[in-house]
Design an enzyme around this catalytic site. Structure first.
Site, PDB file in Angstrom:
ATOM      1  N   ASP A  74      -0.643  -5.767   1.085  1.00 17.80           N
ATOM      2  CA  ASP A  74      -0.027  -4.916   0.396  1.00 17.80           C
ATOM      3  C   ASP A  74      -0.647  -3.960  -0.635  1.00 17.80           C
ATOM      4  OD1 ASP A  74       2.246  -3.756  -0.931  1.00 17.80           O
ATOM      5  OD2 ASP A  74       2.671  -5.481  -2.310  1.00 17.80           O
ATOM      6  N   ASN A 103       7.599   3.773   3.023  1.00 18.44           N
ATOM      7  CA  ASN A 103       7.931   4.360   1.776  1.00 18.44           C
ATOM      8  C   ASN A 103       7.079   5.466   1.555  1.00 18.44           C
ATOM      9  OD1 ASN A 103       5.882   2.710   1.221  1.00 18.44           O
ATOM     10  ND2 ASN A 103       6.439   2.028  -0.775  1.00 18.44           N
TER      11      ASN A 103
END
Ligand SMILES: [Zn+2]
Length: 447
Positions: free
Chosen positions: A317, A106
């Protein structure tokens, strides 16, 4: 064709050369000596056999683990240079004990073509302090409509595909991606979050949402997608990896899928192991993360999932954001926390439970298994034994240190662990004998 699996890294502080680390505890075992030569572990327990040419390094009491592999890193390059770059993010990774990171797709532009894969891999090889494995998007521009060219991206070096940050809600699209991924020998990593159920969720459903009045984000939004995708993995035989498991229900579903022999793996993030949703009700946006912090009961189920093997891997993450964006009010602040430099400390704290953690389990969760899931087990997450690459991290088990957000290698400061004290700390990382991070244990010791 670009390969993303080169054995060395671009940025390092020097080479170990021929060296003996003495007093080191391999996987937390009894103190011993480790001989490194030409980038490999030449011998373990090599007292007296190392030869006069070897430099002696005092590693007394330090725990040696295989260097870590992060399946879930947001490096933000291209397009997010105010929060992180490949150079800064990989410095943070090296400081956290990582030899390899998987860079989520992303970015701006999205990593959804073989050219974008090659560009990120090339940049990683040029400026990285660890190896960078670009993750390809499942759908073009992460729009959830048209499948990206997975096979072509796999040929360009991608080993994992994910729309992370978004969920592939369309079951037929996800199934087609699983089939194409299986043919390429790669893995689909799903950010499980049913759009119809998560909606505009901001905080864990239940008492956290009730106390704050913020839109609730229910665990079933995650669990319904994981159940659906597990069934599709079972039907197609394609490998599915579940990103950042956050609920007790998801742990149960993954356990069920594994019992059926379906090719499903799962990761959990350190923050979901240490923090629960009572942190979030105070309104500090550093605790705003996707998926949200859940209840203490969910946290306990994640711990159990780690110990019984339901959860395969720890993944950070790592999601950097600039301070001015995190300073917005809760609903307008972005989701995400940084985590590369604190992961080991948090995991050792959680698994140690006040005592010595199971270092072999940590090696499995942070190195061996993520390397296998990511398909890089030939060069990463290798066992520590003679003949293998000298790719390791050293941990001080008596560091007693306090996280200082201002001193991190990441360009961003959005750590939820600021000011917390931890016992365990990564003090050095080496990749094939090249020292990529060093707090004084490896290179500055006298010869
Ligand atoms: Zn995600």
């Amino acid at each position: 064709m670009t390969t993303v699996n080169v054995p060395a890294v671009a940025r390092h502080r020097g080479t170990l050369g021929t060296a003996v680390l003495h007093g080191v505890r391999v996987l937390g075992g009894e103190p011993t000596e480790v001989l490194v030569r030409e980038g490999r572990i030449a011998d373990i327990g090599a007292t007296g056999r190392s030869g006069a040419a070897a430099r002696r390094i005092d590693a007394t009491g330090l725990v040696m683990l295989p260097a870590f592999v992060d399946l879930h890193t947001h490096l933000r390059e291209p397009g997010g240079g105010d929060s992180e770059t490949i150079a800064s993010g990989t410095r943070a990774a090296a400081a956290g004990g990582y030899s390899d990171v998987f860079a989520m797709a992303n970015c701006r532009p999205v990593t959804d073509s073989p050219e974008r894969i090659a560009h990120i891999a090339d940049t990683g090889e040029r400026v990285g302090s660890c190896r960078v494995h670009p993750v390809g998007a499942i759908t073009l521009d992460l729009a959830g409509r048209d499948r990206a060219p997975l096979a072509a991206m796999a040929l360009a070096g991608a080993r994992m595909f994910s729309d992370d940050g978004r969920c592939v809600d369309d079951a037929a699209l996800l199934r087609a991606a699983l089939v194409e991924s299986a043919r390429a020998g790669t893995v689909i990593a799903q950010h499980a979050q049913c759009g119809d159920l998560a909606r505009e969720g901001q905080i864990n459903a239940g008492s956290a949402a009730e106390r704050t009045g913020l839109p609730p984000w229910p665990g079933v939004a995650e669990e319904t997608i994981v159940a659906r995708d597990a069934v599709l993995a079972g039907e197609t035989g394609a490998r599915l990896h579940v990103c950042h498991v956050s609920t007790a229900g998801t742990v149960e579903i993954v356990r069920w899928a594994k019992q059926r022999g379906w090719p499903v793996t799962a990761e959990v993030a350190p923050h979901h192991l240490l923090l629960d949703d009572t942190r979030a009700v105070g309104g500090d946006t550093v605790y705003k993360v996707n998926p949200p912090l859940r209840t203490a009961r969910d946290v306990a189920a994640l711990h159990q999932g780690l110990r019984d093997g339901t959860i395969d891997a720890i993944a950070t993450d790592h999601a950097p954001h600039p301070a001015h964006r995190k300073a917005a009010d809760w609903c307008h602040a972005p989701f995400g926390m940084i985590g590369l430099e604190t992961a080991l400390a948090v995991v050792a704290e959680v698994l140690g439970d006040g005592g010595e953690p199971d270092w072999a389990l940590i090696a499995a969760l942070m190195a061996h298994r993520p390397a296998v899931i990511g398909g890089i087990e030939a060069t990463a997450g290798r066992p520590l034994r003679a003949g293998e690459p000298a790719t390791f991290t050293l941990v001080d088990p008596h560091a007693d240190w306090q996280v200082d957000a201002a001193k991190g290698e990441s360009l961003s400061r959005n750590t939820p662990f600021a000011a917390l004290r931890f016992r365990h700390r990564v003090v050095a990382t080496a990749v094939h004998g090249l020292v990529t991070a060093d707090r004084g244990s490896l290179l500055s010791t006298r010869a």
